[in-house]
Design an enzyme around this catalytic site. Sequence first.
Site, mmCIF file in Angstrom:
data_model
loop_
_atom_site.group_PDB
_atom_site.id
_atom_site.type_symbol
_atom_site.label_atom_id
_atom_site.label_comp_id
_atom_site.label_asym_id
_atom_site.label_seq_id
_atom_site.Cartn_x
_atom_site.Cartn_y
_atom_site.Cartn_z
ATOM 1 C CG ASP A 188 -2.654 7.761 9.411
ATOM 2 O OD1 ASP A 188 -2.584 6.524 9.481
ATOM 3 O OD2 ASP A 188 -2.985 8.373 8.380
ATOM 4 C CD GLU A 228 -2.254 -0.941 3.026
ATOM 5 O OE1 GLU A 228 -2.019 0.086 3.689
ATOM 6 O OE2 GLU A 228 -2.925 -1.874 3.458
#
Lengths: 264, 414
Positions: free
Chosen positions: A60, A49
């Site tokens: 995140d 990815e």
Amino acid sequence: MTTLQAVFDKARAEDRAALVGYLPAGFPTKDGAIAAATAMVEAGCDVIEIGLPYSDPLMDGPTIQDAVHRSLTNGTRIADVLRTVEGVAKSGAATLVMTYWNPIGRYGAERFARDLASAGGVGTITPDLTPEEAEPWLAASKGAGIDTVFLVAPSSPEERIGKVVACCTGFVYAASLMGVTGARETVNAAAEGLVKRTKSLTSLPVCVGLGVGNGDQAAEIAAYADGVIVGSAFIRRLLDAPDEKSGIAAVRDLASDLARGVRR
Amino acid sequence: MTPKEGTLITPADLAGSGAQRNDPDIYGKFGRFGGRYVPEALIPALDEVAAEYEKAKNDLGFVREFEHLLRTYAGRPTTLTEVPRFAEHAGGARILLKREDLTHTGAHKINNVLGQALLTKRLGKRRVIAETGAGQHGVATATAAALMGLECVIYMGAVDCERQALNVARMKLLGATVVPVTNGSQTLKDAINEAFRDWVANVDHTHYLFGTVAGPHPFPEIVRDFARIIGVEARRQVLELTGRMPDAVCAAVGGGSNAMGIFHAFVDDANVRLYGYEAGGRGADTGEHALTLTQGSEGVLHGARTFVLQDEEGQTLESHSISAGLDYPGVGPEHAWLKDIGRATYEGVTDKEAMEAFALLARTEGIIPAIESSHALAGALRLGRELGPDAVILVNLSGRGDKDMGTAMKYFNL
């Protein structure tokens, strides 16, 4: 170009889980990201990815935030992301882009899908695109022949999992915990139950991510999931290394450890 | 539409106004704006908040408790003040100030936090988190949390912590934990990112007490509904004082909660013009501003489709304003919709214009406004000269300026 279908077929034939590695484009440098991801593939990652760095990465944790901030400071643009995909796809891994929605929306859904496919990318993971808002992206992806991966979470009731998997092709991303990205000491017990619930609603492969950082954890997840996703732990190796070369060596070691884990 | 008893939206105040709710659709959309762009992990929590709010707003007991708090704790109704000496500088138009600065904690933010704190208790959650820019929403949240015995954590950009040190101290005194956010631009948008990260990890016992009419559905609707009492009261007060509707309603727009709060009761009054004033910062052509609606483009930020200050690849740009409360590169989706359908007009007011209006109101009327609200005052001065002496202009004086004295001392060499 290796498709996700081919990856999971191969892993199933070898009676193991697939290994999925994440790195943001442009980190530690534009070329360094390609080199690091290529090392990950050589050491056993089946799927890569490539993160599209975004200014407001609200799911995140600090490690990916730090890497993404550096990448943006390095001047990473969407053209660089596509170039990274092109470079990594050559290594033989199925290569996806993981991105928040706004950069695609702004770039243009059809244009992004087309450019990603041309670069050899096989799909996207879109963590903040909900099924309710997904239609333009599903249509564009279908048109370009790329896969669309969406996330389910431990909090997802069955009805939501059903809606999410209906949007997925390639595989389903099961977030192992309620929280942001980042390696944890232990894998959340909720992950196994979530995989079970998801598998009861789809025949697609289900991969587990968030909080995975070593071969033992990978082995634990590989016992019940079709794939193991690792991101922050790779970035941590690059952040902690004194230089890019030793960082890439550390990334290669981690990928080897994880690759042994998914084969136990 | 007949006002239904027991809803926050159509109390007796609204009788005869014909006001509609202008609610978003089931996906949380105002036109094509709004919706939800969030990690799937948060969807059940947003659904839970939306469902509980639907029940609460139709529960007469909840509505009465909220109204009781507004009256006995927040100090509502707030008064309407005509400011003729100030208005001499606005071409002689009549200017009426809705005095949200006189509420407890000194800004309109108290209305929303009391409503959401009550909702938090209904949800059975014991902890609230919030983002804050100027510190006003943080102070209001810490206040409501203290009142209701809730644990409270406030995320605040490190830059904002510095320019609003007094509010940081107030929050701490009220028992809240203040977490300075040091990533990104270290202002409101980064505080929101950090609050979302906390929420996704603690959602089982935590409510994100969102401070403005932005964010994913149902926040834009909930925050508007808890703030709309401002316009409901003001509409009646203007009628009582002048015998007619105002020609224009002016409010400052950052995220847009004070503006939605005063606009909403007037949206269906076709002859009342609605004006939102964004922070023009150092000027529209300097790139140092927060002109989201006037210079931004459509995009997604903090979970909603709206107008955003962004580059051509969708990266959020840093905003600038002398006022921390307007220093935000996004805006509530209902404003984006009101702009899109042409119902409201949005213009910029520079730091300089705002500071001039700030000083002018202090000198002519003995009222020190928040710098945020001073943007609306500057807009009213401009609008008054345009509309002429027969005009009646209602301005939302959304907060008081005590918190801004540090900035004012520097700006005016006081």
